[in-house]
Design a protein around this motif. Structure first.
Motif, PDB file in Angstrom:
ATOM      1  N   MET A  60       0.746  -1.079   0.118  1.00 59.60           N
ATOM      2  CA  MET A  60      -0.011   0.095   0.064  1.00 59.60           C
ATOM      3  C   MET A  60       0.840   1.258   0.158  1.00 59.60           C
ATOM      4  SD  MET A  60      -3.066  -0.497   2.670  1.00 59.60           S
ATOM      5  CE  MET A  60      -3.416  -2.205   2.926  1.00 59.60           C
ATOM      6  N   GLU A  61       0.391   2.215  -0.714  1.00 63.08           N
ATOM      7  CA  GLU A  61       1.295   3.541  -0.691  1.00 63.08           C
ATOM      8  C   GLU A  61       0.874   4.150   0.373  1.00 63.08           C
ATOM      9  OE1 GLU A  61       1.014   5.506  -4.395  1.00 63.08           O
ATOM     10  OE2 GLU A  61       0.801   3.667  -5.453  1.00 63.08           O
ATOM     11  N   ASN A  62       1.697   5.040   1.067  1.00 63.11           N
ATOM     12  CA  ASN A  62       1.580   5.820   2.133  1.00 63.11           C
ATOM     13  C   ASN A  62       0.323   6.753   1.855  1.00 63.11           C
ATOM     14  OD1 ASN A  62       1.935   7.091   4.302  1.00 63.11           O
ATOM     15  ND2 ASN A  62       3.935   8.331   3.833  1.00 63.11           N
ATOM     16  N   ASN A  63       0.066   7.372   0.912  1.00 60.38           N
ATOM     17  CA  ASN A  63      -0.941   8.477   0.431  1.00 60.38           C
ATOM     18  C   ASN A  63      -2.287   7.754   0.409  1.00 60.38           C
ATOM     19  OD1 ASN A  63      -0.367   7.283  -1.974  1.00 60.38           O
ATOM     20  ND2 ASN A  63      -0.534   9.279  -2.764  1.00 60.38           N
ATOM     21  N   ARG A  64      -2.334   6.576   0.216  1.00 59.94           N
ATOM     22  CA  ARG A  64      -3.717   5.746   0.107  1.00 59.94           C
ATOM     23  C   ARG A  64      -4.282   5.093   1.665  1.00 59.94           C
ATOM     24  NH1 ARG A  64      -6.590   6.008  -3.542  1.00 59.94           N
ATOM     25  NH2 ARG A  64      -7.488   3.975  -3.501  1.00 59.94           N
ATOM     26  N   LEU A  65      -3.171   5.146   2.492  1.00 60.27           N
ATOM     27  CA  LEU A  65      -3.751   4.432   3.773  1.00 60.27           C
ATOM     28  C   LEU A  65      -4.690   5.108   4.537  1.00 60.27           C
ATOM     29  CD1 LEU A  65       0.097   3.956   5.278  1.00 60.27           C
ATOM     30  CD2 LEU A  65      -1.437   2.225   4.535  1.00 60.27           C
ATOM     31  N   PRO A  66      -5.066   6.376   4.491  1.00 64.22           N
ATOM     32  CA  PRO A  66      -6.160   7.033   5.017  1.00 64.22           C
ATOM     33  C   PRO A  66      -7.414   6.455   4.290  1.00 64.22           C
ATOM     34  CG  PRO A  66      -4.471   8.613   4.647  1.00 64.22           C
ATOM     35  CD  PRO A  66      -4.155   7.207   4.288  1.00 64.22           C
ATOM     36  N   TYR A  67      -7.407   6.153   2.909  1.00 64.26           N
ATOM     37  CA  TYR A  67      -8.495   5.868   2.190  1.00 64.26           C
ATOM     38  C   TYR A  67      -9.075   4.113   2.786  1.00 64.26           C
ATOM     39  CZ  TYR A  67      -7.844   9.716  -0.765  1.00 64.26           C
ATOM     40  OH  TYR A  67      -7.657  11.191  -0.900  1.00 64.26           O
ATOM     41  N   ASP A 120      -5.772  -6.102  10.544  1.00 65.82           N
ATOM     42  CA  ASP A 120      -4.476  -6.529  10.886  1.00 65.82           C
ATOM     43  C   ASP A 120      -3.471  -6.061   9.575  1.00 65.82           C
ATOM     44  OD1 ASP A 120      -5.384  -7.924  13.176  1.00 65.82           O
ATOM     45  OD2 ASP A 120      -5.251  -9.942  12.195  1.00 65.82           O
ATOM     46  N   VAL A 121      -4.141  -6.217   8.360  1.00 63.09           N
ATOM     47  CA  VAL A 121      -3.170  -5.693   7.255  1.00 63.09           C
ATOM     48  C   VAL A 121      -3.044  -4.283   7.186  1.00 63.09           C
ATOM     49  CG1 VAL A 121      -3.138  -5.532   4.762  1.00 63.09           C
ATOM     50  CG2 VAL A 121      -3.844  -7.854   5.827  1.00 63.09           C
ATOM     51  N   LEU A 122      -4.105  -3.597   7.549  1.00 60.83           N
ATOM     52  CA  LEU A 122      -4.109  -2.045   7.478  1.00 60.83           C
ATOM     53  C   LEU A 122      -2.899  -1.709   8.761  1.00 60.83           C
ATOM     54  CD1 LEU A 122      -4.847   0.778   6.749  1.00 60.83           C
ATOM     55  CD2 LEU A 122      -6.609   0.568   8.134  1.00 60.83           C
ATOM     56  N   ILE A 123      -3.129  -2.176   9.931  1.00 55.08           N
ATOM     57  CA  ILE A 123      -1.910  -1.889  10.856  1.00 55.08           C
ATOM     58  C   ILE A 123      -0.692  -2.391  10.549  1.00 55.08           C
ATOM     59  CG2 ILE A 123      -1.578  -2.447  13.232  1.00 55.08           C
ATOM     60  CD1 ILE A 123      -4.604  -2.514  13.835  1.00 55.08           C
ATOM     61  N   ALA A 173       4.218  12.025  12.127  1.00 55.69           N
ATOM     62  CA  ALA A 173       3.076  12.197  12.931  1.00 55.69           C
ATOM     63  C   ALA A 173       1.676  11.701  12.279  1.00 55.69           C
ATOM     64  CB  ALA A 173       2.916  13.552  13.339  1.00 55.69           C
ATOM     65  N   ASP A 174       1.447  12.095  11.100  1.00 56.48           N
ATOM     66  CA  ASP A 174       0.342  11.578  10.425  1.00 56.48           C
ATOM     67  C   ASP A 174       0.011  10.217  10.454  1.00 56.48           C
ATOM     68  OD1 ASP A 174      -0.456  14.072   9.937  1.00 56.48           O
ATOM     69  OD2 ASP A 174       0.441  14.066   7.883  1.00 56.48           O
ATOM     70  N   LEU A 175       1.119   9.518  10.001  1.00 55.49           N
ATOM     71  CA  LEU A 175       0.949   8.091  10.170  1.00 55.49           C
ATOM     72  C   LEU A 175       0.896   7.374  11.634  1.00 55.49           C
ATOM     73  CD1 LEU A 175       4.272   7.083   7.645  1.00 55.49           C
ATOM     74  CD2 LEU A 175       1.713   6.667   7.320  1.00 55.49           C
ATOM     75  N   THR A 187      -5.414   5.325  15.345  1.00 57.19           N
ATOM     76  CA  THR A 187      -6.872   5.302  15.031  1.00 57.19           C
ATOM     77  C   THR A 187      -7.267   3.876  14.630  1.00 57.19           C
ATOM     78  OG1 THR A 187      -6.900   7.520  14.334  1.00 57.19           O
ATOM     79  CG2 THR A 187      -8.653   6.150  13.710  1.00 57.19           C
ATOM     80  N   ALA A 188      -6.505   3.330  13.812  1.00 59.50           N
ATOM     81  CA  ALA A 188      -6.556   1.887  13.157  1.00 59.50           C
ATOM     82  C   ALA A 188      -6.480   0.744  14.349  1.00 59.50           C
ATOM     83  CB  ALA A 188      -5.760   1.589  12.322  1.00 59.50           C
ATOM     84  N   LYS A 189      -5.643   1.158  15.456  1.00 60.72           N
ATOM     85  CA  LYS A 189      -5.444   0.177  16.626  1.00 60.72           C
ATOM     86  C   LYS A 189      -6.802   0.374  17.252  1.00 60.72           C
ATOM     87  CE  LYS A 189      -2.682  -1.985  18.009  1.00 60.72           C
ATOM     88  NZ  LYS A 189      -2.544  -3.395  17.903  1.00 60.72           N
TER      89      LYS A 189
END
Length: 69
Positions: free
Chosen positions: A1-8, A29-32, A50-52, A58-60
């Protein structure tokens, strides 16, 4: 996953949780894992995290809510 796609991906996971879709444990689990991997990469390159870290926290939280289902 690309860094900029993670929020989506986090938003999609939240939508799935709200809709009551199941199972979502693997997706969480995959997202985290991916967010953590990006944090490590940023740390290795002396880039801000900081953003990550906010996405990770939030994902946790969402993962803990999913486990209550």
């Amino acid at each position: 996953m690309e860094n900029n796609r993670l929020p989506y991906f986090l938003i999609d996971l939240m939508k799935s949780y709200i809709n009551g879709d199941a199972p979502l444990d693997d997706k969480a689990d995959v997202l985290i894992f991916e967010i953590g991997r990006q944090i490590v990469n940023c740390n290795a390159n002396n880039e801000p995290t900081a953003d990550l870290e906010y996405l990770y926290d939030t994902a946790k939280w969402l993962q803990s809510e999913i486990k209550k289902m």
